[in-house]
Each structure stands twice: as C-alpha cells, then as structure tokens.
Design a protein around this motif. Structure first.
Motif, PDB file in Angstrom:
ATOM      1  N   PHE A  89       0.816  -1.217   0.000  1.00  9.04           N
ATOM      2  CA  PHE A  89       0.000   0.000   0.000  1.00  9.04           C
ATOM      3  C   PHE A  89       0.848   1.265   0.000  1.00  9.04           C
ATOM      4  N   PHE A  95       1.156  -3.362  10.872  1.00  9.05           N
ATOM      5  CA  PHE A  95       0.379  -3.515  12.103  1.00  9.05           C
ATOM      6  C   PHE A  95       1.127  -2.836  13.245  1.00  9.05           C
ATOM      7  N   ASP A  97       0.817  -2.642  16.438  1.00  4.35           N
ATOM      8  CA  ASP A  97       1.072  -3.236  17.746  1.00  4.35           C
ATOM      9  C   ASP A  97       1.992  -4.445  17.659  1.00  4.35           C
ATOM     10  N   PHE A 106       3.199 -12.919  10.939  1.00  3.18           N
ATOM     11  CA  PHE A 106       1.817 -13.027  11.422  1.00  3.18           C
ATOM     12  C   PHE A 106       0.936 -13.832  10.453  1.00  3.18           C
ATOM     13  N   ARG A 110      -0.577 -17.735  10.832  1.00  3.85           N
ATOM     14  CA  ARG A 110      -2.013 -17.923  10.992  1.00  3.85           C
ATOM     15  C   ARG A 110      -2.648 -18.585   9.772  1.00  3.85           C
ATOM     16  N   ARG A 155       6.594  -8.342   4.322  1.00  5.04           N
ATOM     17  CA  ARG A 155       5.388  -8.957   4.874  1.00  5.04           C
ATOM     18  C   ARG A 155       4.561  -9.592   3.763  1.00  5.04           C
TER      19      ARG A 155
ATOM     20  N   GLN B 392      -5.422  -0.768   8.352  1.00 10.81           N
ATOM     21  CA  GLN B 392      -5.111  -2.008   9.058  1.00 10.81           C
ATOM     22  C   GLN B 392      -6.025  -3.125   8.587  1.00 10.81           C
ATOM     23  N   ALA B 395      -4.996  -4.075   5.050  1.00 11.68           N
ATOM     24  CA  ALA B 395      -3.769  -4.865   5.027  1.00 11.68           C
ATOM     25  C   ALA B 395      -4.074  -6.307   5.406  1.00 11.68           C
ATOM     26  N   GLY B 396      -4.932  -6.484   6.417  1.00 20.90           N
ATOM     27  CA  GLY B 396      -5.308  -7.824   6.844  1.00 20.90           C
ATOM     28  C   GLY B 396      -6.027  -8.584   5.741  1.00 20.90           C
ATOM     29  N   GLN B 405     -11.469 -12.838  10.751  1.00 20.45           N
ATOM     30  CA  GLN B 405     -10.089 -12.988  11.228  1.00 20.45           C
ATOM     31  C   GLN B 405      -9.391 -11.636  11.319  1.00 20.45           C
ATOM     32  N   GLY B 409      -8.208 -10.593  14.866  1.00 20.58           N
ATOM     33  CA  GLY B 409      -6.774 -10.767  15.038  1.00 20.58           C
ATOM     34  C   GLY B 409      -5.968  -9.491  14.884  1.00 20.58           C
ATOM     35  N   ILE B 410      -6.520  -8.513  14.142  1.00 17.82           N
ATOM     36  CA  ILE B 410      -5.734  -7.319  13.849  1.00 17.82           C
ATOM     37  C   ILE B 410      -6.359  -6.051  14.423  1.00 17.82           C
ATOM     38  N   PRO B 413      -7.344  -6.275  18.795  1.00 18.30           N
ATOM     39  CA  PRO B 413      -6.270  -6.068  19.790  1.00 18.30           C
ATOM     40  C   PRO B 413      -5.816  -4.615  19.861  1.00 18.30           C
ATOM     41  N   GLN B 414      -5.762  -3.965  18.707  1.00 12.12           N
ATOM     42  CA  GLN B 414      -5.336  -2.564  18.718  1.00 12.12           C
ATOM     43  C   GLN B 414      -6.398  -1.675  19.343  1.00 12.12           C
ATOM     44  N   ARG B 490      -3.506 -11.459  22.484  1.00 10.00           N
ATOM     45  CA  ARG B 490      -2.168 -11.363  21.898  1.00 10.00           C
ATOM     46  C   ARG B 490      -1.898 -12.510  20.940  1.00 10.00           C
ATOM     47  N   VAL B 491      -0.912 -12.296  20.072  1.00  7.46           N
ATOM     48  CA  VAL B 491      -0.599 -13.271  19.003  1.00  7.46           C
ATOM     49  C   VAL B 491      -0.309 -14.647  19.597  1.00  7.46           C
TER      50      VAL B 491
END
Lengths: 363, 491
Positions: A89, A95, A97, A106, A110, A155, B392, B395-396, B405, B409-410, B413-414, B490-491
């Motif tokens: 992008f 991410f 965090d 990640f 997963r 990534r 975010q 991107a996921g 998910q 998952g993304i 948590p934030q 957390r992951v």
C-alpha cells in the motif's frame, strides 16, 4: 497467474444523487510473469482499478477472471485469492502493535499454519533481502517511511504470492527515500518470476522495470504498450503530454478589451511554478508584441503557453481558428515588432492544422 | 498606595462578614418561639419537616438521616435540630456533644401504615393490638423501650422468625433505637417487636426492609412492602393516601442543640480512633453491615458491567451501521441515557417500569445500571474501533485473512489497547454510581455506612472505611481488566 479484465466500470453515487464515473470501460489481459506499470494523471482510477484485482474494491459492472474464474461471482473465495496475490500500500499499513518480525510472520503463521520457528527463519531471510533484518525487533512507529515500505514488501512476500499489486508504493515517501524502495522492487522484478502490477508516478522506474505499461486516463486504459512505445513513440497526444510532462496554460482573446495585465501575471506565476523564472520576461514580452501589435487584427486568438519538462522547452503558441495561411505574410504586419520577436525566440514554427493556423514561438 | 488601602479595607470587611455570619450568636433556646429566625435541621419527609416549613419564620435544612442531622448540629451547620424525643439515648447525646433544649408541647401519634387496598391486614393488626393492650404486652414493651432512659435490657430478646406462612414485608425508614434497629440479622426496638408479635399472631414470618425515609411511602404504594413503620406519624395528608393502625404511642418532639459545656474529652487521637473502630465496626458485629454491603456493591457493579458491555457491543455495531435509521436509533439511545440522571432512571425503573412486578431490587438496579452503562460502553467501543486506521483492515484482508479474522486478530487487539483506559474509567465511575442504590432499599456499601451512622452517629469513620473500600474496589477492577485483556488479546 493469468488475469483477464473485461469491461470493468465503477460509478460512485453521492448521497445528493449525483454520481461519479471513475472507471468507464477497462479491458486488459495480464499473463504470468509480466511486470506491468500503470501510469497516468491523478484521479483517473488507477488505484481503484488495482484494488479491484484483489477484491478490495467492487466494480459496478464487468468481470475479472483470474485463471479463468470470475472473482466477482458469488461464492468465490476472495481470501483464497488474496493469499496468492499480495498487495503493497501507499500508506504501508504495517500492524502498529507488532514488531517488524511479527508483522512479517503473522500471516504465514495464521494462514499457512507455518510453525513459528520456520516462519521466523524465513521472515528473517526476507528482512535481510530488503535490508531490514537489523530492525527485526523494533516497532514500526520508530521506522522511516522507506523502511516501513520495505518491511511491508517483506510482509507481503512472506505469503509467497504468485502476484503482487503495488499501489503507489513511493507516493507517501520523502524524495530521499524513494530510491531504496524502488531498488527493492526492481530487484524483485529481476530475480523472481512474479507477476507484478505497479501503480506509480516514477516514470524512469516504470520504463526500466516493466515489460508493459498501461497509460490510464479518463477512466480508460488509453494506451497499452511496451515501455519503448509508451515513452518514446506514444500514439495518443494525451499520453505524450503526460510522459513528457507537458504543462499548459491557455487564454482565449476574443476582443481588444481582454485583460492583458491579468494574462501577464498568470504567465509569471506559471513560470515560477515550473521553475523557469528566467523565461518570464521574454515570454511576457513576446506575448505582448504578438497579441497587442502583430496579431491584433486577427481576433479571436487562442494563446497556449506550454512547458515540456522532459525536453525543458518553453513555448507560446498563437492559434487563429479557421485560417489556413500565415498572417505574417500579409500586408500591414508590424515588421519591427516581428523582428523583436524573432530576436528573442529560439525558433518560430508556422503550421496549418485542422483547427486553424498556428504560430508557435519557442524560447 | 491608595489602591492598597482600598484592598485592605475590602479584605477586612470580608473578614468581618465571614465572622459575623453563621450560627455563632449565643441565644437561649427554651421554647418554640425562641427558634424564630434560626436554622433548623430536620430529617427529610418527617412530620417536623412539614410543620416547621409551614411556620415560615425559620430556615429549614433537610437531612437524609438522623446521623447527618446530629452532625450538622454539632458542627454548627444548623442552630437547632428537631426530632422524636426517643431518637437519641441520653448518654449517647452527651457523648456526641448534644443536649435537649426543650421538649415540644405537641405530641404526635405513631402508627403502622397500610395500603388502602389491604383492609384485611389492617383490621387483623388492630385486633391483635387490642388483644395485646388488654393483656398488658404493649405496656411491658413501652417499659422496656420507651420509659427506660436508654437503658435497654441486655441481652435483648430475640424473636424466632420461622412461621410457615407467606412473609409480610415491613419497610422501616428509621433504623433508629428504640423504635426499630438492626443488630446483625435481627431487628429490635418497640416497632420491630410489635411486628414480630403480630407475625406470630398471624402465623406468618416477618421480613424487614431498610429504606430511605424519602422512598418508603412510594415503596408501600407500589406494593414493594406491605407495612411501613419507623416512627411514622399519622397526619391528615398521609391519611388520604394510606390507612393507619391504632397508634401505639404518642411521641413528643425534642429540640436538640449543641452542648457547649460538654467537656472535651482528653483522650488521645489514637485512642479516639481505636474507640471509633470499636464503636463502628466491632460492637454488635457491625462490620457485617459493611461486608454485606460490599458484596452487594460488587455484585451489582460486576453484573451491570457484564450486561452493559453486551448491550454496548450491540450499540457499537448499530452506531457503525450503514443504515441511517439504525445509526440514529443508537445515537438517540445514547443521548437519552447520557442526559438522564442515573438516580431518576433508577427510581423510574423501580417504581414505574418494574413497580410491583415482583423482581428483586438488585436485579432492577442491575438492569438500570446496565442500560446506562451500555450507552457509555458502546461509545467507548466505537471510539476505540474508529481509532484503528482503515488501512489495518485492508492490510489484513489483502494478506488473505477473512473479515472476521481481520477484525479479531488485527483490529480488535489494537482497539482494546486504545480503549481499555477509557473503558476502565467507565467501569470505575459505574462502581461509584452504584452508591445511590440505597434509594431503592438495597443494602450496598454506602447504605451500610448510613446504617452504622444512624446507630453510632459517627460521621467520619464509617465514611472513611467506605471510601477506602471504594478505592480498593476501583483499583481491583482496573487490575482485573488489565489482566483479562492481557491474557486474551495477543498473538
């Protein structure tokens, strides 16, 4: 991965009832291993088109076939497609965090059910490849833009995609950081057989790296060809104007009451904007002589000031609609003024076009 | 120079005004006429409240409990306090630094209040009372509780409370010796004993409920209680709304003032503190009020957080909806809840919405607080989710995660990381907000301190204990929330 795009369109409807057609009718075929750059002016739907290829944006009409399957059909698993087709992008979207390495591992952990140790080893290898191994354990907020983008590329590669979409990967970067990101992408294009589709404003880069270039304009793929063709011998004048980065300023003088002082000041601003302030006095002088003395009896007159960044050429053209012969040959033309113009200019081109007769003064 | 003089003059003027203000003037108070122009403290809703307000020549200040009233007199907030003659035991008075200025001329009939629709219960009581009077039981009760100058028998007589029939719920406002008061699970005082005897007479168990004076009549009307007591005087106005039994006693009122001659005790601060702990927590096992109240407060807070958070999640999704009417419904709900005082909402829920529906007060409190918490929690959730950039999610998705998910998952948590401090703040303010449930007869932590204060008339210590407990609870809540989310996200 073969992608086939047929008659894609996109219409955004506003709450007030009006609508905006971003894409009109886009068609193209992309085969495995091609590196395609998409160039074109802002707001012509380049990013929208790119985002349709992995389903982040839904077209209003048309179809997109990936390996023969329509990704817009009901029941098609977009997430499965996206695992094979990565995306980078403009705004990195790391991410926030997670550390750099966590960002990279990640998705493989997963989604590919890779065990953490293997993922970490592969992730480190990728980070080394983009020169970010040193920063594996820091958080993205401490990185520079260029570093963030390189991590984002790592990534994306961690999923071992067959194709990668780059959505203006260097547009959000400081000019000093553009180079590091482009060289990573360049290396990818050279070393892997991945299909890559890159929306970019970096012309030099596009010319070097791509096998094919799409020039998009007004919601269409205006011109589709090899870098050689697009950058050296473009078919359309819009393509030419874009790749040669020609800027234009137009005036229509219809009566002697025209605001000549206003025109002068706009021309000055134009020169300053495109970094040719030394041409300002010459240009305004020539324009003044031509419009108020030499061609004052040939109204209406279209004046076009142009600047070609690629050849760093500044010119002013005077167009008289409907004429076929040069007015300069006629009786009563002010010779002294014309002499001054000739003295100040590099070249004067007189030509008859389909619209009328044009005198172009290059300075 | 001139300016400085001016300022000095102004300052001394202010000082003079400050000194002359307040109830500092010495006046001998010996009869009802003497209190004209003074500040008089009464308990809200007592009949002295109405009588004195009608007088017009005194400034009436209303207090929620007898303990508050007594403290106001001692601290000089009011010049004189008016209450039933029996409310403060003589030796207790001295201890507190109060004395009786004079006794009122008028006397007031005290009786039990019944709903107008409960004629049968009323006549049963009157029959019982006539019998008890004839057999001398009433006289002996009077001797034990009213004519003893505060020397109650030790040990007190405890009544068994295991009659087989359907329980009669008796609401008491006072919780004051010798009228009705509580030690651990048992109730004492003349009214309580009369009720126990009445229960025995009918063969039905008696259940006491401690209520705020302000809300007892409402509770009787809605059927939350069957009989009201707590030194309730029969007045014209009350007779229009309720039926009253035969009065069991005519109380005079006393006018209390600060006893300036009471010798300042020479005990050390530490000794005073130890005495205070003993009086307020140890004697009669009073700490049990605190533990019961603590448990109730914890229960209501946790359940409200749970209910409110579940509703809040719904509200959060509603306010993120693309459909306009869903979004507007959510924001209307939020606006409504934010502008509604919590106490008003609680009272409406208790008396109007669930009035007489047979749902326990604690459950009603949980519903009311839950509904209110939903609005603030929903807002917090929305803000937290919106604070995670759209990129975010993209991107996921682009990596191949499904919508769910990506969210869990993304984004989540934030969002949790950003929203947790806000959410914790809301939970703590909910905890503090529950201190008003005493209004609907729930024995919570704050109410526990009220009950203790009405027995010991000590303002400071019970409040101090309760403050410390609220502080600890808030701290534990924050710690728990942190722990839960650390473990889950957390992951």
């Amino acid at each position: 991965m073969n992608i086939s795009v047929r008659h894609i369109s996109k219409v955004y409807s506003n709450p007030d009832g009006s609508s905006l057609r971003v894409l009109k009718d886009v068609n193209c075929e992309i085969s495995q291993g091609e590196v395609i750059s998409i160039i074109g002016p802002s707001g012509t739907g380049k990013s929208t088109f790119l985002r349709m290829l992995n389903g982040l944006e839904t077209p209003s009409g048309g179809e997109i076939l990936v390996d023969g399957e329509n990704i817009l059909s009901k029941g098609y698993s977009l997430s499965r497609l996206r695992k094979r087709m990565g995306m980078v992008f403009q705004s990195f979207n790391l991410f926030g965090d997670m550390t750099v390495l966590e960002n990279v591992i990640f998705a493989p952990c997963r989604l590919l059910k890779m065990d953490v140790e293997t993922a970490k080893a592969e992730g480190m290898a990728l980070l080394r490849k983009v020169g970010m191994a040193e920063k594996a354990s820091v958080f993205p907020s401490t990185l520079s833009g260029g570093q963030k983008q390189r991590v984002a590329i790592a990534r994306c590669l961690a999923m071992k995609p067959e194709a990668v979409l780059f959505d203006e990967p260097t547009s959000a970067l400081d000019p000093t950081m553009v180079g590091e990101v482009l060289s990573v992408i360049r290396q990818l294009a050279r070393d892997t057989g991945m299909t890559m589709i890159i929306v970019t404003h970096e012309m030099e880069f596009a010319r070097e790296v791509s096998t094919r270039v799409f020039f998009m304009n007004e919601g269409l793929i205006y011109e589709d060809g090899t870098p050689e063709q697009i950058f050296k011998n473009p078919v359309h004048s819009a393509t030419k104007a874009f790749v040669q980065r020609i800027q234009k300023l137009k005036f229509d003088i219809t009566s002697p009451d025209f605001d000549f002082y206003g025109m002068q000041s706009e021309m000055s601003q134009f020169c300053i904007k495109y970094n040719v302030p030394e041409k300002r006095d010459v240009l305004t002088h020539i324009t003044e002589e031509m419009t108020q003395v030499v061609l004052k009896d040939f109204l209406p007159l279209h004046v076009v000031l142009s600047y070609n960044a690629q050849q760093s050429e500044t010119a002013v053209a005077f167009m008289m609609e409907g004429r076929t012969s040069s007015p300069l040959a006629e009786e009563g033309i002010d010779d002294i003024s014309m002499m001054m113009v000739r003295a100040m200019s590099k070249e004067i081109i007189e030509e008859s076009t389909s619209r009328g007769f044009r005198i172009k003064v290059i300075v | 120079m001139f300016l400085r003089t001016k300022i000095l003059f102004l300052f001394s003027l202010l000082l003079a005004v400050a000194c002359s203000g307040g109830p500092a003037q010495k006046r001998v108070i010996g009869c009802e006429e003497d209190i004209s122009g003074l500040k008089v403290g009464v308990v809200t809703g007592s009949c002295y409240d109405m009588d004195l307000s009608a007088r017009g020549d005194v400034e009436v200040l209303r207090f929620n409990t007898e303990a508050d009233q007594a403290n106001a007199i001692v601290n000089g907030l009011v010049d004189v306090g008016v209450h039933d003659e029996v409310v403060f035991a003589p030796d207790h008075l001295k201890e507190m630094g109060l004395k009786v200025a004079f006794k009122g001329k008028e006397s007031y009939p005290a009786a039990f209040g019944f709903r107008k629709s409960e004629k049968e219960l009323l006549s049963a009581y009157n029959e019982f009372f006539a019998q008890a009077t004839a057999s001398g039981v009433v006289d002996s009760l009077r001797a034990v509780w009213l004519d003893c100058d505060g020397q109650y028998p030790d040990p007190l007589h405890v009544y068994p409370n295991n009659e087989p029939g359907e329980p009669i719920v008796v609401g008491t406002a006072g919780a004051v010796a010798p009228v009705s008061f509580r030690i651990e699970q048992d109730w004492f005082g003349i009214e309580s004993e009369l009720m126990y005897l009445f229960g025995e007479y009918l063969g039905r168990p008696i259940v006491f409920k401690s209520l705020a004076t302000a809300s007892i009549m409402m509770s009787l009307q809605t059927g939350d209680i069957d009989i009201m007591m707590g030194c309730v005087f029969v007045t014209e106005e009350r007779l229009q709304r309720f039926d009253f039994s035969t009065p069991y006693h005519y109380y005079h009122c006393s006018y209390f003032v600060r006893d300036d001659d009471a010798g300042r005790s020479s005990t050390s601060l530490w000794q005073k503190f130890k005495d205070g702990i003993n009086q307020n927590l140890i004697v009669e096992g009073r700490w049990r009020f605190i533990t019961d109240g603590l448990w109730e407060t914890i229960k209501i807070t946790l359940l409200s957080i749970l209910l409110g958070s579940i509703l809040g999640i719904g509200l959060c999704f509603m306010s993120g909806s693309k459909r306009r009417w869903i979004k507007q419904t959510a924001s209307l709900y939020k606006a409504f809840m934010e502008r509604m005082p919590m106490l008003v909402l609680l009272l409406i829920m208790f008396y109007v919405v669930f009035g007489g529906a047979g749902i326990g007060a604690s459950s009603i409190a949980v519903i009311a607080f839950g509904l209110n918490f939903a609005a603030s929690a929903g807002g917090v959730f929305r803000t937290a989710l919106d604070s995670v950039p759209r990129g975010q999610t993209e991107a996921g998705l682009a990596l191949g995660f499904t919508r769910f998910q990506t969210f869990s998952g993304i984004v989540l948590p934030q969002a949790v990381k950003k929203g947790l401090p806000l959410y914790t703040g809301q939970c703590v303010s909910l905890l503090k907000g529950t201190s008003i449930v005493g209004y609907i007869a729930i024995h919570d932590l704050t109410r526990a301190s009220d009950i203790i204060r009405s027995r010991t008339f000590d303002a400071l210590l019970p409040l101090l204990v309760v403050t410390v407990l609220y502080f600890l609870l808030a701290w534990i809540i924050a710690w728990l929330l942190k722990l839960i989310f650390k473990k889950t996200c957390r992951v």
